[in-house]
Scaffold this motif. Structure first.
Motif, PDB file in Angstrom:
ATOM      1  N   LEU A 103     -58.757  17.376 177.834  1.00 47.54           N
ATOM      2  CA  LEU A 103     -57.340  16.999 177.882  1.00 47.54           C
ATOM      3  C   LEU A 103     -57.170  15.500 178.114  1.00 47.54           C
ATOM      4  O   LEU A 103     -56.330  14.850 177.476  1.00 47.54           O
ATOM      5  CB  LEU A 103     -56.623  17.784 178.978  1.00 47.54           C
ATOM      6  N   GLU A 104     -57.970  14.955 179.030  1.00 54.58           N
ATOM      7  CA  GLU A 104     -57.902  13.522 179.292  1.00 54.58           C
ATOM      8  C   GLU A 104     -58.320  12.706 178.073  1.00 54.58           C
ATOM      9  O   GLU A 104     -57.706  11.686 177.761  1.00 54.58           O
ATOM     10  CB  GLU A 104     -58.757  13.176 180.509  1.00 54.58           C
ATOM     11  N   GLN A 105     -59.356  13.162 177.365  1.00 57.49           N
ATOM     12  CA  GLN A 105     -59.802  12.459 176.153  1.00 57.49           C
ATOM     13  C   GLN A 105     -58.727  12.486 175.085  1.00 57.49           C
ATOM     14  O   GLN A 105     -58.439  11.477 174.449  1.00 57.49           O
ATOM     15  CB  GLN A 105     -61.095  13.075 175.617  1.00 57.49           C
ATOM     16  N   HIS A 106     -58.090  13.640 174.900  1.00 62.32           N
ATOM     17  CA  HIS A 106     -57.027  13.748 173.899  1.00 62.32           C
ATOM     18  C   HIS A 106     -55.856  12.840 174.258  1.00 62.32           C
ATOM     19  O   HIS A 106     -55.275  12.187 173.379  1.00 62.32           O
ATOM     20  CB  HIS A 106     -56.560  15.188 173.768  1.00 62.32           C
ATOM     21  N   GLY A 107     -55.519  12.797 175.555  1.00 62.62           N
ATOM     22  CA  GLY A 107     -54.446  11.899 176.007  1.00 62.62           C
ATOM     23  C   GLY A 107     -54.780  10.444 175.741  1.00 62.62           C
ATOM     24  O   GLY A 107     -53.920   9.659 175.323  1.00 62.62           O
ATOM     25  N   GLN A 108     -56.037  10.077 175.949  1.00 63.52           N
ATOM     26  CA  GLN A 108     -56.470   8.699 175.687  1.00 63.52           C
ATOM     27  C   GLN A 108     -56.365   8.378 174.199  1.00 63.52           C
ATOM     28  O   GLN A 108     -55.876   7.316 173.815  1.00 63.52           O
ATOM     29  CB  GLN A 108     -57.904   8.504 176.158  1.00 63.52           C
ATOM     30  N   TRP A 109     -56.809   9.305 173.348  1.00 66.72           N
ATOM     31  CA  TRP A 109     -56.714   9.082 171.896  1.00 66.72           C
ATOM     32  C   TRP A 109     -55.260   8.940 171.469  1.00 66.72           C
ATOM     33  O   TRP A 109     -54.925   8.086 170.643  1.00 66.72           O
ATOM     34  CB  TRP A 109     -57.362  10.220 171.126  1.00 66.72           C
ATOM     35  N   MET A 110     -54.372   9.774 172.010  1.00 60.35           N
ATOM     36  CA  MET A 110     -52.954   9.676 171.653  1.00 60.35           C
ATOM     37  C   MET A 110     -52.390   8.320 172.059  1.00 60.35           C
ATOM     38  O   MET A 110     -51.670   7.692 171.290  1.00 60.35           O
ATOM     39  CB  MET A 110     -52.164  10.810 172.293  1.00 60.35           C
ATOM     40  N   ALA A 111     -52.722   7.883 173.275  1.00 57.02           N
ATOM     41  CA  ALA A 111     -52.228   6.587 173.749  1.00 57.02           C
ATOM     42  C   ALA A 111     -52.749   5.456 172.866  1.00 57.02           C
ATOM     43  O   ALA A 111     -52.001   4.540 172.514  1.00 57.02           O
ATOM     44  CB  ALA A 111     -52.637   6.376 175.199  1.00 57.02           C
ATOM     45  N   GLU A 112     -54.025   5.512 172.496  1.00 57.86           N
ATOM     46  CA  GLU A 112     -54.610   4.478 171.638  1.00 57.86           C
ATOM     47  C   GLU A 112     -53.952   4.452 170.266  1.00 57.86           C
ATOM     48  O   GLU A 112     -53.838   3.397 169.647  1.00 57.86           O
ATOM     49  CB  GLU A 112     -56.111   4.699 171.497  1.00 57.86           C
ATOM     50  N   ALA A 113     -53.505   5.620 169.792  1.00 53.83           N
ATOM     51  CA  ALA A 113     -52.835   5.694 168.485  1.00 53.83           C
ATOM     52  C   ALA A 113     -51.356   5.338 168.591  1.00 53.83           C
ATOM     53  O   ALA A 113     -50.670   5.242 167.581  1.00 53.83           O
ATOM     54  CB  ALA A 113     -52.994   7.096 167.895  1.00 53.83           C
ATOM     55  N   GLY A 114     -50.859   5.144 169.824  1.00 50.65           N
ATOM     56  CA  GLY A 114     -49.468   4.756 170.017  1.00 50.65           C
ATOM     57  C   GLY A 114     -48.498   5.916 170.101  1.00 50.65           C
ATOM     58  O   GLY A 114     -47.287   5.724 169.999  1.00 50.65           O
ATOM     59  N   PHE A 115     -48.994   7.130 170.300  1.00 53.08           N
ATOM     60  CA  PHE A 115     -48.119   8.293 170.390  1.00 53.08           C
ATOM     61  C   PHE A 115     -47.661   8.494 171.822  1.00 53.08           C
ATOM     62  O   PHE A 115     -48.445   8.415 172.762  1.00 53.08           O
ATOM     63  CB  PHE A 115     -48.825   9.560 169.903  1.00 53.08           C
ATOM     64  N   SER A 116     -46.374   8.788 171.991  1.00 50.87           N
ATOM     65  CA  SER A 116     -45.822   9.006 173.316  1.00 50.87           C
ATOM     66  C   SER A 116     -45.575  10.483 173.594  1.00 50.87           C
ATOM     67  O   SER A 116     -45.115  10.844 174.663  1.00 50.87           O
ATOM     68  CB  SER A 116     -44.513   8.231 173.468  1.00 50.87           C
ATOM     69  N   GLY A 117     -45.840  11.326 172.636  1.00 51.97           N
ATOM     70  CA  GLY A 117     -45.629  12.763 172.788  1.00 51.97           C
ATOM     71  C   GLY A 117     -46.142  13.496 171.577  1.00 51.97           C
ATOM     72  O   GLY A 117     -46.754  12.908 170.693  1.00 51.97           O
ATOM     73  N   THR A 118     -45.893  14.782 171.562  1.00 55.17           N
ATOM     74  CA  THR A 118     -46.326  15.596 170.433  1.00 55.17           C
ATOM     75  C   THR A 118     -45.106  16.131 169.709  1.00 55.17           C
ATOM     76  O   THR A 118     -44.055  16.324 170.336  1.00 55.17           O
ATOM     77  CB  THR A 118     -47.203  16.779 170.902  1.00 55.17           C
ATOM     78  N   PRO A 119     -45.228  16.398 168.441  1.00 53.82           N
ATOM     79  CA  PRO A 119     -46.417  16.130 167.644  1.00 53.82           C
ATOM     80  C   PRO A 119     -46.554  14.649 167.316  1.00 53.82           C
ATOM     81  O   PRO A 119     -45.586  13.905 167.321  1.00 53.82           O
ATOM     82  CB  PRO A 119     -46.186  16.935 166.369  1.00 53.82           C
ATOM     83  N   GLY A 120     -47.767  14.284 167.017  1.00 51.65           N
ATOM     84  CA  GLY A 120     -48.063  12.934 166.548  1.00 51.65           C
ATOM     85  C   GLY A 120     -48.700  13.047 165.172  1.00 51.65           C
ATOM     86  O   GLY A 120     -49.653  13.786 164.989  1.00 51.65           O
ATOM     87  N   LEU A 121     -48.146  12.367 164.213  1.00 54.59           N
ATOM     88  CA  LEU A 121     -48.623  12.438 162.835  1.00 54.59           C
ATOM     89  C   LEU A 121     -49.270  11.111 162.472  1.00 54.59           C
ATOM     90  O   LEU A 121     -48.634  10.057 162.563  1.00 54.59           O
ATOM     91  CB  LEU A 121     -47.450  12.725 161.888  1.00 54.59           C
ATOM     92  N   LEU A 122     -50.532  11.138 162.120  1.00 52.77           N
ATOM     93  CA  LEU A 122     -51.266   9.952 161.702  1.00 52.77           C
ATOM     94  C   LEU A 122     -51.552  10.109 160.213  1.00 52.77           C
ATOM     95  O   LEU A 122     -52.089  11.126 159.784  1.00 52.77           O
ATOM     96  CB  LEU A 122     -52.570   9.840 162.501  1.00 52.77           C
TER      97      LEU A 122
END
Length: 87
Positions: A40-59
């Protein structure tokens, strides 16, 4: 994420969300196993690095080949523009 059958757990969540009046759809997992907490922490870090503030996040790659990100659900029209798809 810890369920043996994740798809079935998601279905139970969707069917029961909000019915209890407490905003939950499934039981809370406490304590969270260390491996799941790490994931969960790793996924949160990846989301933050991609600039997502919530879900869903579309890349996605736009029509010029540039990577773009979208937080939230885009309208069908906006999604078509983002992906260069026309009807």
């Amino acid at each position: 994420m810890n369920a043996e059958d994740r798809a079935a757990a998601l279905q139970v969540f969707e069917e029961n969300f909000g019915k209890s009046g407490d905003g939950r759809g499934i039981s809370e997992l406490t304590p969270i196993p260390a491996d799941l907490q790490q994931a969960l922490e790793q996924h949160g870090q990846w989301m933050a690095e991609a600039g997502f503030s919530g879900t869903p996040g579309l890349l996605f790659k736009d029509t010029s080949g540039q990577w773009r990100g979208q937080t939230g659900v885009p309208s069908q029209e906006a999604l078509g523009r983002m992906l260069g798809v026309t009807e």
